[in-house]
Write a protein that holds these residues in place. Structure first.
Motif, PDB file in Angstrom:
ATOM      1  N   HIS A   1       0.842  -1.205   0.000  1.00  0.00           N
ATOM      2  CA  HIS A   1       0.000   0.000   0.000  1.00  0.00           C
ATOM      3  C   HIS A   1       0.874   1.251   0.000  1.00  0.00           C
TER       4      HIS A   1
ATOM      5  N   CYS B   1      -2.842   5.173   2.134  1.00  0.00           N
ATOM      6  CA  CYS B   1      -4.060   4.400   1.805  1.00  0.00           C
ATOM      7  C   CYS B   1      -5.030   4.407   2.977  1.00  0.00           C
TER       8      CYS B   1
ATOM      9  N   CYS C   1      -2.047  -3.001  -3.706  1.00  0.00           N
ATOM     10  CA  CYS C   1      -3.427  -2.771  -3.263  1.00  0.00           C
ATOM     11  C   CYS C   1      -4.226  -2.233  -4.448  1.00  0.00           C
TER      12      CYS C   1
ATOM     13  N   CYS D   1      -5.111   1.792  -3.788  1.00  0.00           N
ATOM     14  CA  CYS D   1      -4.163   2.905  -3.741  1.00  0.00           C
ATOM     15  C   CYS D   1      -3.036   2.802  -4.766  1.00  0.00           C
TER      16      CYS D   1
HETATM   17 ZN   LIG Z   1      -4.025   0.434  -0.257  1.00  0.00          ZN
END
Ligand SMILES: [Zn+2]
Length: 83
Positions: A38, A42, A79, A82
């Motif tokens: 991430h 995020c 992710c 993000c």
């Molecule tokens: Zn994320």
């Protein structure tokens, strides 16, 4: 690169100071099949945790630059929110 394995509040402090860096959310065993990369900003890893009361416990946080984390943990998946 740093690891947060205990819920001491240190991860939350790091996040506040390093929103431009990156975080891998990992099982305590660092199971390479379940690593998610991430941005530190995020929303899924900021604010109040969705489950339970702490960010670090059954899951741990590996933090640093994107290059450091991807080199050390090449199986980490980005992710979908993000990255
Ligand atoms: Zn994320």
């Amino acid at each position: 690169m740093q690891r947060f394995m205990e819920d001491s509040g240190a991860y939350e402090h790091w996040l506040a100071d390093n929103q431009h860096q990156y975080v891998i959310n990992a099982e305590r065993s660092l199971n390479p099949a379940n690593l998610v990369l991430h941005r530190a900003s995020c929303h899924t890893i900021n604010g109040a945790p969705a489950r339970g009361t702490t960010w670090v416990g059954s899951y741990v946080k590996l933090v640093g630059t994107r290059a450091e984390l991807e080199t050390e943990h090449p199986t980490a998946r980005p992710c979908r929110l993000c990255l």
